[in-house]
Design a protein around this motif. Structure first.
Motif, PDB file in Angstrom:
ATOM      1  N   PRO A 159       0.805  -1.229   0.000  1.00  0.00           N
ATOM      2  CA  PRO A 159       0.000   0.000   0.000  1.00  0.00           C
ATOM      3  C   PRO A 159       0.834   1.273   0.000  1.00  0.00           C
ATOM      4  N   ASP A 160       0.228   2.304  -0.547  1.00  0.00           N
ATOM      5  CA  ASP A 160       0.757   3.658  -0.455  1.00  0.00           C
ATOM      6  C   ASP A 160      -0.030   4.348   0.661  1.00  0.00           C
ATOM      7  N   ASN A 161       0.595   4.617   1.793  1.00  0.00           N
ATOM      8  CA  ASN A 161      -0.119   5.196   2.927  1.00  0.00           C
ATOM      9  C   ASN A 161      -0.577   6.632   2.688  1.00  0.00           C
ATOM     10  N   ASP A 162      -0.149   7.217   1.572  1.00  0.00           N
ATOM     11  CA  ASP A 162      -0.658   8.531   1.179  1.00  0.00           C
ATOM     12  C   ASP A 162      -1.814   8.421   0.188  1.00  0.00           C
ATOM     13  N   TYR A 180     -13.265   6.796  11.677  1.00  0.00           N
ATOM     14  CA  TYR A 180     -11.987   6.075  11.748  1.00  0.00           C
ATOM     15  C   TYR A 180     -11.279   6.125  10.394  1.00  0.00           C
ATOM     16  N   ILE A 181     -12.003   5.877   9.316  1.00  0.00           N
ATOM     17  CA  ILE A 181     -11.399   5.917   7.979  1.00  0.00           C
ATOM     18  C   ILE A 181     -10.812   7.297   7.692  1.00  0.00           C
ATOM     19  N   ASN A 182     -11.455   8.329   8.231  1.00  0.00           N
ATOM     20  CA  ASN A 182     -10.988   9.704   7.990  1.00  0.00           C
ATOM     21  C   ASN A 182      -9.660  10.019   8.662  1.00  0.00           C
ATOM     22  N   ARG A 183      -9.167   9.123   9.517  1.00  0.00           N
ATOM     23  CA  ARG A 183      -7.825   9.298  10.079  1.00  0.00           C
ATOM     24  C   ARG A 183      -6.744   9.063   9.018  1.00  0.00           C
ATOM     25  N   TYR A 184      -7.119   8.399   7.940  1.00  0.00           N
ATOM     26  CA  TYR A 184      -6.157   7.963   6.935  1.00  0.00           C
ATOM     27  C   TYR A 184      -6.274   8.818   5.674  1.00  0.00           C
ATOM     28  N   THR A 185      -5.218   8.776   4.871  1.00  0.00           N
ATOM     29  CA  THR A 185      -5.246   9.436   3.566  1.00  0.00           C
ATOM     30  C   THR A 185      -5.736   8.416   2.550  1.00  0.00           C
ATOM     31  N   VAL A 186      -6.962   8.601   2.114  1.00  0.00           N
ATOM     32  CA  VAL A 186      -7.648   7.586   1.319  1.00  0.00           C
ATOM     33  C   VAL A 186      -7.761   8.043  -0.136  1.00  0.00           C
ATOM     34  N   LYS A 187      -7.301   7.194  -1.023  1.00  0.00           N
ATOM     35  CA  LYS A 187      -7.434   7.459  -2.462  1.00  0.00           C
ATOM     36  C   LYS A 187      -8.817   7.047  -2.951  1.00  0.00           C
ATOM     37  N   ASP A 188      -9.285   5.886  -2.451  1.00  0.00           N
ATOM     38  CA  ASP A 188     -10.578   5.382  -2.901  1.00  0.00           C
ATOM     39  C   ASP A 188     -11.190   4.547  -1.790  1.00  0.00           C
ATOM     40  N   ALA A 189     -12.484   4.734  -1.568  1.00  0.00           N
ATOM     41  CA  ALA A 189     -13.222   3.945  -0.576  1.00  0.00           C
ATOM     42  C   ALA A 189     -14.395   3.297  -1.275  1.00  0.00           C
ATOM     43  N   LYS A 197     -15.325  -8.569   1.515  1.00  0.00           N
ATOM     44  CA  LYS A 197     -14.399  -7.497   1.913  1.00  0.00           C
ATOM     45  C   LYS A 197     -13.030  -8.067   2.274  1.00  0.00           C
ATOM     46  N   PHE A 198     -13.016  -9.199   2.970  1.00  0.00           N
ATOM     47  CA  PHE A 198     -11.742  -9.868   3.254  1.00  0.00           C
ATOM     48  C   PHE A 198     -11.029 -10.226   1.955  1.00  0.00           C
ATOM     49  N   CYS A 199     -11.781 -10.753   1.005  1.00  0.00           N
ATOM     50  CA  CYS A 199     -11.175 -11.223  -0.242  1.00  0.00           C
ATOM     51  C   CYS A 199     -10.633 -10.080  -1.074  1.00  0.00           C
ATOM     52  N   LEU A 200     -11.268  -8.913  -1.006  1.00  0.00           N
ATOM     53  CA  LEU A 200     -10.742  -7.752  -1.730  1.00  0.00           C
ATOM     54  C   LEU A 200      -9.404  -7.309  -1.150  1.00  0.00           C
ATOM     55  N   VAL A 201      -9.226  -7.462   0.164  1.00  0.00           N
ATOM     56  CA  VAL A 201      -7.915  -7.193   0.760  1.00  0.00           C
ATOM     57  C   VAL A 201      -6.926  -8.279   0.341  1.00  0.00           C
ATOM     58  N   ALA A 202      -7.374  -9.524   0.340  1.00  0.00           N
ATOM     59  CA  ALA A 202      -6.480 -10.640  -0.007  1.00  0.00           C
ATOM     60  C   ALA A 202      -5.949 -10.531  -1.427  1.00  0.00           C
ATOM     61  N   THR A 203      -6.761 -10.024  -2.349  1.00  0.00           N
ATOM     62  CA  THR A 203      -6.334  -9.908  -3.751  1.00  0.00           C
ATOM     63  C   THR A 203      -5.585  -8.616  -4.043  1.00  0.00           C
ATOM     64  N   VAL A 257      -8.641  -5.510   9.008  1.00  0.00           N
ATOM     65  CA  VAL A 257      -8.069  -6.423   8.024  1.00  0.00           C
ATOM     66  C   VAL A 257      -7.174  -5.604   7.109  1.00  0.00           C
ATOM     67  N   LEU A 258      -5.928  -6.006   6.942  1.00  0.00           N
ATOM     68  CA  LEU A 258      -5.014  -5.123   6.220  1.00  0.00           C
ATOM     69  C   LEU A 258      -3.819  -5.824   5.651  1.00  0.00           C
ATOM     70  N   SER A 259      -3.229  -5.181   4.668  1.00  0.00           N
ATOM     71  CA  SER A 259      -1.885  -5.500   4.249  1.00  0.00           C
ATOM     72  C   SER A 259      -0.937  -5.038   5.363  1.00  0.00           C
ATOM     73  N   PRO A 260       0.119  -5.817   5.647  1.00  0.00           N
ATOM     74  CA  PRO A 260       1.048  -5.399   6.704  1.00  0.00           C
ATOM     75  C   PRO A 260       1.707  -4.053   6.463  1.00  0.00           C
ATOM     76  N   GLY A 261       1.636  -3.540   5.225  1.00  0.00           N
ATOM     77  CA  GLY A 261       2.246  -2.251   4.933  1.00  0.00           C
ATOM     78  C   GLY A 261       1.416  -1.046   5.363  1.00  0.00           C
ATOM     79  N   VAL A 262       0.163  -1.269   5.760  1.00  0.00           N
ATOM     80  CA  VAL A 262      -0.668  -0.161   6.203  1.00  0.00           C
ATOM     81  C   VAL A 262      -0.208   0.309   7.588  1.00  0.00           C
ATOM     82  N   ILE A 263       0.040   1.609   7.732  1.00  0.00           N
ATOM     83  CA  ILE A 263       0.454   2.181   9.031  1.00  0.00           C
ATOM     84  C   ILE A 263      -0.814   2.560   9.800  1.00  0.00           C
ATOM     85  N   LEU A 264      -1.048   1.885  10.910  1.00  0.00           N
ATOM     86  CA  LEU A 264      -2.265   2.109  11.675  1.00  0.00           C
ATOM     87  C   LEU A 264      -2.197   3.398  12.481  1.00  0.00           C
ATOM     88  N   ARG A 265      -3.356   4.068  12.580  1.00  0.00           N
ATOM     89  CA  ARG A 265      -3.406   5.352  13.279  1.00  0.00           C
ATOM     90  C   ARG A 265      -4.518   5.335  14.307  1.00  0.00           C
TER      91      ARG A 265
END
Length: 265
Positions: A159-162, A180-189, A197-203, A257-265
């Motif tokens: 992921p790109d955390n920006d 909670y989502i608004n804590r992050y810089t989101v390109k698309d929701a 939803k789990f499978c969309l993260v998995a792919t 549920v996340l890719s390990p590259g997501v920085i949690l806030r």
């Protein structure tokens, strides 16, 4: 557990999910079907019940002696075991009733609190995800035959955390989730129903799925297994420890549920 048994689980879970999907789609194709509210006010249909009967019968035949916890059989909710199979025969019943297509069949094997094998089948979407005998996750391309067709290994995103790609519930989205989502810089929701939803993260189609709402273990175990097999993680919301299974009452806390590259806030 032997390698042969793991291969058997992969093959049998897949076959059972496809059979259950056929039963569900027979009901879905009707111009009308029965739906009623359960004691917790959640909906249940003929499709949930027919798929549940089929799945339990097939699992009992294939894995005698392995306890099966299923949403639709309340007496199974008292089971406590180190190894058990957990089933949601039709996750996303609201999506089913509203004919939105985002519903899934979910079967998972839990060992020592971890969902180690799982299958998620979205029959109206022609999408089938499962963990293989070696623990990796794949998506199988439709059409689905008696034997597995074209398999694509799946992997979580880098992921790109920006510019994060976030997925959230279609039927249970609320202000707390949006805050909670608004804590992050989101390109698309995007929104999706059920364990898709789990499978969309998995792919890698999404980087992150926060769930700040009530779920049960049968809602999440199969998708959780698929995410783990794709290199992702599923964490409790409160302390960011791994989400575990076999809890009293089979109720989950809020989770991420996340890719390990997501920085949690």
């Amino acid at each position: 557990m032997s390698a042969d048994l793991h291969q058997q689980i992969e093959t049998i879970f897949r076959a059972i999910a496809l059979k259950a999907g056929d039963v569900i789609m027979e009901v879905y194709a009707r111009p009308d079907f029965e739906a009623r509210a359960k004691s917790d006010n959640s909906p249940v249909t003929e499709a949930d019940e027919a798929a549940d009967v089929l799945i339990r019968a097939e699992l009992a035949k294939a894995f005698p002696g392995v306890p099966v916890v299923t949403e639709e059989l309340s007496e199974s909710h008292a089971i406590q075991a180190d190894r058990f199979i957990i089933v949601d025969p039709l996750d996303g019943t609201k999506e089913f009733v509203q004919r939105r297509g985002d519903f899934t069949v979910n079967i998972a094997l839990v060992e020592n609190g971890v969902p180690v094998r799982g299958v998620v089948y979205a029959p109206a979407k022609d999408r089938l995800f499962y963990t293989r005998a070696d623990g990796s996750s794949v998506e199988e391309a439709a059409p689905f035959g008696e034997t597995a067709g074209v398999l694509t290994p799946i992997q979580v995103s880098k992921p790109d955390n920006d510019a994060l790609l976030v997925v959230a519930s279609k039927s249970h989205r609320d202000a707390a989730t949006d805050d909670y989502i608004n804590r992050y810089t989101v390109k698309d929701a995007k929104s999706a129903g059920s364990s898709l939803k789990f499978c969309l993260v998995a792919t890698g189609e999404a980087d992150f799925y926060p769930r700040l709402g009530r779920t049960m273990e049968w809602d999440t175990a199969a998708g959780h297994a698929v995410v783990l097999g794709a290199g992702g993680v599923v964490l409790r919301f409160d302390d960011h420890s791994p989400l575990t299974y076999g809890k009293a009452g089979y109720e989950n806390p809020f989770f991420l549920v996340l890719s390990p590259g997501v920085i949690l806030r």
